[in-house]
Design an enzyme around this catalytic site. Structure first.
Site, PDB file in Angstrom:
ATOM      1  N   TYR A 190      49.767  47.839  41.338  1.00 49.84           N
ATOM      2  CA  TYR A 190      49.116  46.907  40.843  1.00 49.84           C
ATOM      3  C   TYR A 190      49.058  46.705  39.627  1.00 49.84           C
ATOM      4  O   TYR A 190      49.023  45.297  39.939  1.00 49.84           O
ATOM      5  CB  TYR A 190      47.414  47.919  40.651  1.00 49.84           C
ATOM      6  CG  TYR A 190      46.266  47.477  39.596  1.00 49.84           C
ATOM      7  CD1 TYR A 190      45.349  46.506  41.145  1.00 49.84           C
ATOM      8  CD2 TYR A 190      46.590  46.842  38.535  1.00 49.84           C
ATOM      9  CE1 TYR A 190      44.374  45.763  40.553  1.00 49.84           C
ATOM     10  CE2 TYR A 190      45.015  46.015  38.317  1.00 49.84           C
ATOM     11  CZ  TYR A 190      44.495  45.770  39.190  1.00 49.84           C
ATOM     12  OH  TYR A 190      43.273  44.781  38.551  1.00 49.84           O
ATOM     13  N   SER A 210      44.766  40.183  35.410  1.00 45.86           N
ATOM     14  CA  SER A 210      43.990  41.686  35.037  1.00 45.86           C
ATOM     15  C   SER A 210      45.192  41.654  33.699  1.00 45.86           C
ATOM     16  O   SER A 210      46.486  41.236  33.333  1.00 45.86           O
ATOM     17  CB  SER A 210      44.174  42.464  35.571  1.00 45.86           C
ATOM     18  OG  SER A 210      44.503  44.129  34.838  1.00 45.86           O
TER      19      SER A 210
HETATM   20  N1  NAP Z   1      36.699  46.321  36.932  1.00 46.75           N
HETATM   21  C1  NAP Z   1      38.237  45.898  36.278  1.00 46.75           C
HETATM   22  O1  NAP Z   1      38.048  46.635  35.822  1.00 46.75           O
HETATM   23  C2  NAP Z   1      39.232  44.724  36.431  1.00 46.75           C
HETATM   24  C3  NAP Z   1      40.085  45.083  35.878  1.00 46.75           C
HETATM   25  C4  NAP Z   1      41.336  44.097  35.661  1.00 46.75           C
HETATM   26  C5  NAP Z   1      41.560  42.683  36.627  1.00 46.75           C
HETATM   27  N2  NAP Z   1      40.122  42.986  37.877  1.00 46.75           N
HETATM   28  C6  NAP Z   1      40.156  42.151  39.329  1.00 46.75           C
HETATM   29  O2  NAP Z   1      38.981  41.235  39.428  1.00 46.75           O
HETATM   30  C7  NAP Z   1      39.347  41.467  40.447  1.00 46.75           C
HETATM   31  C8  NAP Z   1      37.592  41.913  41.177  1.00 46.75           C
HETATM   32  O3  NAP Z   1      37.871  43.570  41.516  1.00 46.75           O
HETATM   33  P1  NAP Z   1      35.997  43.882  40.806  1.00 46.75           P
HETATM   34  O4  NAP Z   1      36.533  44.515  39.534  1.00 46.75           O
HETATM   35  O5  NAP Z   1      35.333  43.089  41.033  1.00 46.75           O
HETATM   36  O6  NAP Z   1      36.194  45.424  42.444  1.00 46.75           O
HETATM   37  P2  NAP Z   1      35.576  45.033  43.307  1.00 46.75           P
HETATM   38  O7  NAP Z   1      34.067  44.875  43.341  1.00 46.75           O
HETATM   39  O8  NAP Z   1      35.929  46.328  44.423  1.00 46.75           O
HETATM   40  O9  NAP Z   1      35.839  44.016  43.838  1.00 46.75           O
HETATM   41  C9  NAP Z   1      37.205  43.594  44.970  1.00 46.75           C
HETATM   42  C10 NAP Z   1      36.450  42.577  45.987  1.00 46.75           C
HETATM   43  O10 NAP Z   1      37.948  42.205  46.784  1.00 46.75           O
HETATM   44  C11 NAP Z   1      36.989  42.091  48.406  1.00 46.75           C
HETATM   45  N3  NAP Z   1      38.969  43.133  48.992  1.00 46.75           N
HETATM   46  C12 NAP Z   1      39.321  43.515  49.088  1.00 46.75           C
HETATM   47  N4  NAP Z   1      40.422  43.313  49.867  1.00 46.75           N
HETATM   48  C13 NAP Z   1      40.425  42.322  50.505  1.00 46.75           C
HETATM   49  C14 NAP Z   1      40.908  41.895  51.418  1.00 46.75           C
HETATM   50  N5  NAP Z   1      41.843  42.578  51.817  1.00 46.75           N
HETATM   51  N6  NAP Z   1      40.644  40.746  52.206  1.00 46.75           N
HETATM   52  C15 NAP Z   1      39.554  40.476  51.049  1.00 46.75           C
HETATM   53  N7  NAP Z   1      38.800  40.853  50.685  1.00 46.75           N
HETATM   54  C16 NAP Z   1      39.004  41.651  49.882  1.00 46.75           C
HETATM   55  C17 NAP Z   1      36.685  44.040  48.191  1.00 46.75           C
HETATM   56  O11 NAP Z   1      35.622  43.059  49.284  1.00 46.75           O
HETATM   57  P3  NAP Z   1      35.875  44.090  50.784  1.00 46.75           P
HETATM   58  O12 NAP Z   1      36.261  45.699  50.642  1.00 46.75           O
HETATM   59  O13 NAP Z   1      35.054  43.779  51.618  1.00 46.75           O
HETATM   60  O14 NAP Z   1      37.371  43.045  51.363  1.00 46.75           O
HETATM   61  C18 NAP Z   1      35.387  43.404  47.130  1.00 46.75           C
HETATM   62  O15 NAP Z   1      34.544  42.846  46.888  1.00 46.75           O
HETATM   63  C19 NAP Z   1      40.090  42.016  41.084  1.00 46.75           C
HETATM   64  O16 NAP Z   1      41.325  40.946  41.946  1.00 46.75           O
HETATM   65  C20 NAP Z   1      40.501  43.077  40.240  1.00 46.75           C
HETATM   66  O17 NAP Z   1      42.048  43.435  40.277  1.00 46.75           O
HETATM   67  C21 NAP Z   1      39.286  44.712  38.027  1.00 46.75           C
END
Ligand code: NAP
Length: 300
Positions: free
Chosen positions: A202, A189
Site C-alpha cells: 500500500y 497518502s
Molecule cells: N481513509 C484514510 O485513512 C486514507 C488515508 C490516506 C489515503 N487514503 C486514500 O483515499 C482513497 C479513498 O479511500 P477511503 O478512505 O475513502 O476508503 P473507501 O471508503 O474504502 O474508498 C475506496 C473506494 O475505492 C473503490 N474501489 C476499490 N477498488 C476499486 C477498483 N478496483 N475499481 C474501482 N473502484 C475501486 C471502492 O468502491 P468499490 O468497492 O465499489 O469498488 C471505494 O468506494 C484511497 O485511495 C485511499 O488509499 C485514505
C-alpha cells in the site's frame, strides 16, 4: 499547527494506533517541534493560474464511499455535474440517490480493457468531462514472511492504487487535453511519505502515486490540464474495517472541509494537504524520517 510540543512517554506512543497516531504525538515521538515545516520551509506549491470549481463535469473514482463520496458531495454542491464510479453498483446508487443529478458508472480500475471501454463510454455520455479524481484505493495488511503464493494482496493493491490511476489517466488524457480547462486530482497518502511497515505494498503504491503525479504535472505544465495531489492522513472511513469508528483518525467531514478549503484558494496549492499530514510530508526533509518510521511501526 496545533502542536503541544510535549514529549510523550514510550508507553503512550505505543498505545496509539499507527495510522491513527495524532500529528502532535508523532511530532513529539520523532523529535519535531511546533515549527515543523516553518523553519525548513514548506515546498513551493502555489499554482500560477486560478481554476474554476463550478460548471465542470467531474468523474470521481471510488465516489460512492468515504473520501470519494465526501468530495463528490462537495463538488455537486459547488454546481458541477458529478459522475461517481467504482465496482459496486448498489453502493454507487445509494450515494447518487442522495444528490439529484449525480450519475454513476461501474468501473474496475484493475481491468485494462474495462478501463478503455469505460473511457470511451464516459466520453460519449458526458462529452464535457473535464475533471478526474483518481481516488479509488484499497489497503491490505501484509506479512512479508508469510505471503500468499500468488501474492494476491500485493498484486491487487498495485493494480488498484497505482496501475489503475495510470491507465485511467492515459485513457482520458487525450480527451482532457481538448478542454479549455481540465483538472486531474490524484489521491496518494501521508503513508507515501513515511511507510507504515505492516502495509508495505500500500505505502509503496502511494509513494508511486506521488512521484507519478509530480511527473504528470511537469509534463502537462504547458497545457490546459492542471494536476493536483491529495495526500490524506488517517481519516475515518472504512478503508480498513472499523477505521471509521476510531476516534484517533481525522473525522471525514473535517478532512473534506479542510481539503476543499485548500482547493478553493486562488490559486490553490498543487498539493491539497490538511494540517495534520504535514508531519509526514516533511519528515524526510526535516531529518525525522527514520524516527517517524519507527514511531509509526512501533505503535502498529
Ligand atoms: N481513509 C484514510 O485513512 C486514507 C488515508 C490516506 C489515503 N487514503 C486514500 O483515499 C482513497 C479513498 O479511500 P477511503 O478512505 O475513502 O476508503 P473507501 O471508503 O474504502 O474508498 C475506496 C473506494 O475505492 C473503490 N474501489 C476499490 N477498488 C476499486 C477498483 N478496483 N475499481 C474501482 N473502484 C475501486 C471502492 O468502491 P468499490 O468497492 O465499489 O469498488 C471505494 O468506494 C484511497 O485511495 C485511499 O488509499 C485514505
Amino acid at each position: 499547527m496545533n502542536i503541544p510540543g510535549k514529549a510523550l512517554s514510550r508507553r503512550s506512543i505505543l498505545k496509539a494506533t499507527a495510522l491513527a497516531m495524532p500529528a502532535a504525538a508523532l511530532l513529539a515521538a520523532t523529535g519535531a517541534s511546533a515549527q515543523t515545516g516553518k523553519a525548513s520551509g514548506r515546498p513551493e506549491l502555489a499554482l500560477t493560474k486560478p481554476i474554476k470549481l463550478s460548471g465542470n463535469t467531474v468523474l470521481i473514482t471510488g465516489g460512492g464511499t468515504g473520501i470519494g463520496r465526501g468530495l463528490a458531495e462537495q463538488m455537486h454542491k459547488l454546481g458541477n455535474k458529478v459522475i461517481i464510479a467504482s465496482r459496486r453498483r448498489d453502493v454507487l446508487a445509494a450515494t447518487a440517490a442522495e444528490f439529484p443529478g449525480m450519475e454513476l458508472m461501474t468501473l474496475d480500475v484493475r481491468d485494462p480493457e474495462g478501463v478503455r471501454r469505460f473511457a470511451a463510454d464516459i466520453i460519449q455520455r458526458f462529452p464535457d468531462l473535464n475533471v478526474v479524481f483518481n481516488n479509488a484505493g484499497i489497503m491490505r495488511r501484509e506479512n512479508l514472511l508469510d505471503q500468499q503464493a500468488d501474492l494476491a494482496d500485493a498484486h491487487n493493491t498495485v493494480e488498484t492504487n497505482l496501475n489503475g490511476p495510470i491507465r485511467l489517466t492515459a485513457a482520458l488524457l487525450p480527451h482532457l487535453q481538448t478542454k479549455a480547462q481540465s483538472i486531474i486530482v490524484n489521491t496518494s497518502s501521508g503513508l507515501g511519505f513515511v511507510p507504515l511497515v505492516p502495509r508495505p505494498t500500500y505505502c509503496a503504491t502511494k509513494a508511486g502515486m506521488h512521484s507519478y503525479t509530480v511527473s504528470l504535472r511537469h509534463q502537462l505544465r504547458n497545457t490546459n490540464t492542471r494536476v493536483f495531489e491529495i495526500a490524506p492522513p488517517g481519516v475515518q472511513t472504512e478503508l480498513m474495517a472499523g477505521q471509521s469508528r476510531n476516534p484517533n483518525y481525522m473525522p471525514l467531514p473535517q478532512f473534506i472541509e479542510e481539503t476543499m478549503a485548500q482547493f478553493r484558494q486562488d490559486p490553490p496549492p498543487v498539493e491539497l494537504l490538511v494540517e495534520r499530514v504535514w508531519v509526514l510530508r516533511l519528515a524526510e526533509r526535516e531529518g525525522r524520517f527514520d524516527a517517524a518510521v519507527d514511531a509509526l511501526s512501533g505503535a502498529a
